[in-house]
Design an enzyme around this catalytic site. Structure first.
Site, PDB file in Angstrom:
ATOM      1  N   ASN A   9       0.594  -1.295  -0.365  1.00 14.57           N
ATOM      2  CA  ASN A   9      -0.158   0.465   0.292  1.00 14.57           C
ATOM      3  C   ASN A   9       0.955   1.334   0.265  1.00 14.57           C
ATOM      4  OD1 ASN A   9      -1.827   2.216   0.421  1.00 14.57           O
ATOM      5  ND2 ASN A   9      -2.547   1.473   2.625  1.00 14.57           N
ATOM      6  N   LYS A  11      -0.114   4.310  -0.234  1.00 13.77           N
ATOM      7  CA  LYS A  11      -0.817   5.317   0.445  1.00 13.77           C
ATOM      8  C   LYS A  11      -0.487   6.430  -0.128  1.00 13.77           C
ATOM      9  CE  LYS A  11       0.292   3.251   4.959  1.00 13.77           C
ATOM     10  NZ  LYS A  11      -0.152   3.465   6.307  1.00 13.77           N
ATOM     11  N   HIS A  95      -9.604   1.053   4.977  1.00 14.71           N
ATOM     12  CA  HIS A  95      -8.159   0.714   5.934  1.00 14.71           C
ATOM     13  C   HIS A  95      -7.832   2.539   7.259  1.00 14.71           C
ATOM     14  CE1 HIS A  95      -4.164   2.803   6.098  1.00 14.71           C
ATOM     15  NE2 HIS A  95      -4.040   1.279   5.730  1.00 14.71           N
ATOM     16  N   GLU A  97      -6.841   4.781   8.235  1.00 11.61           N
ATOM     17  CA  GLU A  97      -6.562   6.110   8.180  1.00 11.61           C
ATOM     18  C   GLU A  97      -7.665   6.720   7.268  1.00 11.61           C
ATOM     19  OE1 GLU A  97      -2.701   5.665   5.384  1.00 11.61           O
ATOM     20  OE2 GLU A  97      -1.656   5.090   7.475  1.00 11.61           O
ATOM     21  N   GLU A 166      -4.571  -4.803  11.232  1.00 11.06           N
ATOM     22  CA  GLU A 166      -3.915  -4.080  11.431  1.00 11.06           C
ATOM     23  C   GLU A 166      -4.153  -2.689  12.592  1.00 11.06           C
ATOM     24  OE1 GLU A 166      -2.179  -2.568   6.464  1.00 11.06           O
ATOM     25  OE2 GLU A 166      -3.714  -1.299   7.847  1.00 11.06           O
ATOM     26  N   GLY A 172       2.587   2.426  10.921  1.00 10.82           N
ATOM     27  CA  GLY A 172       3.572   3.290   9.997  1.00 10.82           C
ATOM     28  C   GLY A 172       4.685   3.904  11.634  1.00 10.82           C
ATOM     29  N   SER A 212       3.831  -1.795  10.115  1.00 15.43           N
ATOM     30  CA  SER A 212       5.040  -2.013  10.669  1.00 15.43           C
ATOM     31  C   SER A 212       5.654  -3.409  10.577  1.00 15.43           C
ATOM     32  CB  SER A 212       5.899  -1.613  11.548  1.00 15.43           C
ATOM     33  OG  SER A 212       5.451   0.175  12.131  1.00 15.43           O
TER      34      SER A 212
HETATM   35  P1  PGA Z   1       3.573   0.227   7.964  1.00 15.53           P
HETATM   36  O1  PGA Z   1       1.865   0.619   7.058  1.00 15.53           O
HETATM   37  O2  PGA Z   1       3.422  -1.029   7.384  1.00 15.53           O
HETATM   38  O3  PGA Z   1       4.122   2.229   7.195  1.00 15.53           O
HETATM   39  O4  PGA Z   1       3.073   0.187   8.694  1.00 15.53           O
HETATM   40  C1  PGA Z   1       0.788  -0.415   6.826  1.00 15.53           C
HETATM   41  C2  PGA Z   1      -0.505  -0.315   6.146  1.00 15.53           C
HETATM   42  O5  PGA Z   1      -0.872   1.408   7.056  1.00 15.53           O
HETATM   43  O6  PGA Z   1      -0.975  -0.759   5.726  1.00 15.53           O
END
Ligand code: PGA
Length: 249
Positions: A9, A11, A95, A97, A166, A172, A212
């Site tokens: 992803n 983003k 997601h 976000e 997640e 992140g 992460s």
């Molecule tokens: P990350 O994001 O690997 O940067 O923690 C995962 C995601 O939001 O799908």
């Protein structure tokens, strides 16, 4: 045997040139080993070009979002029908976000899932608890609540879905869930799927871990019985890191 999946992803990262370069690097080095699926999920501006690059290499392509209406006066939005016209294979739904910054409600998420399924695009449904819920030992309850909308799908519809767990506190942040924490949540998700749709569907459902996930922790996470791969954010922006995670499958 359920499908093992690694999805990247991106983003809101990568300008047009950078995105094409990243997908080309991945396509050049990637060789399909088994029945695994490797999915690139770039921003909308890259979809058409990345699809071309990906197709030749046996990679799949996903969108980061979708609108639930078919078409019409929804400025700035993209429909499932439009994604299907580009032969997009998957789309993220829910997601954290999107839930947080764009206030997507559970009912919106269900409409998105239905719109995608009607066009033959497989939804990757994201769920996961905030740190507060984890600290208060409410993580299983929170995720079970988020999954509730899925129980409105028919068996045939649900069978098309991929689930991504997640934990929001791991996205992140550099702080990954331990393999034990991931495994116990994945097992509890699979148990809920079994309760609603029966054993064969639960056994076939791919449940990805995200948050992460990096080259140095991917193998241990993916070794867990109920972890069927990963949804990768930061580490998917570097072709070597992303392919190292793919190799950990
Ligand atoms: P990350 O994001 O690997 O940067 O923690 C995962 C995601 O939001 O799908």
């Amino acid at each position: 045997m359920r499908t093992k999946i690694v999805a990247g992803n991106w983003k809101m990262n990568m300008n047009f040139e950078e995105g094409i370069q990243l997908s080309s690097e991945i396509a050049k080095t990637y060789t399909k080993k088994n029945q695994e699926e490797v999915i690139l999920i770039p921003p909308y501006i890259h979809l058409s070009k990345v699809k071309e690059v990906a197709l030749a290499a046996g990679l799949k392509v996903g969108a980061q979002n979708v609108h639930f209406e078919k078409n019409g006066a929804f400025t700035g939005e993209i429909s499932a029908e439009q994604l299907a016209s580009m032969k997009i294979d998957y789309a993220l739904v829910g997601h954290s976000e999107r839930r947080k910054y764009f206030h997507e409600s559970n009912q919106d998420l269900l409409k998105k899932i239905k719109a995608l399924l009607a066009e033959g695009i497989r939804p990757i449904f994201c769920c996961g608890e905030e740190l507060e819920a984890r600290k208060s030992d409410l993580h299983f309850k929170t995720v079970a609540e988020q999954l509730k909308i899925l129980w409105e799908l028919s068996k045939e519809e649900f069978a098309q879905l991929v689930i991504a767990y997640e934990p929001v506190w791991a996205i992140g942040t550099g702080e990954t869930a331990s393999s034990l924490q991931a495994q116990e949540m994945h097992a509890s998700i699979r148990a809920l799927v079994k309760e609603h749709y029966g054993k064969p569907i639960a056994e076939n459902c791919s449940i990805l871990y995200g948050g992460s996930c990096k080259p140095d922790n991917a193998a241990e996470l993916f070794e867990q019985a109920d972890v069927d791969g990963g949804l990768i954010g930061g580490a998917s922006l570097n072709s070597n890191d992303f392919l190292a995670i793919v190799n950990a499958l």
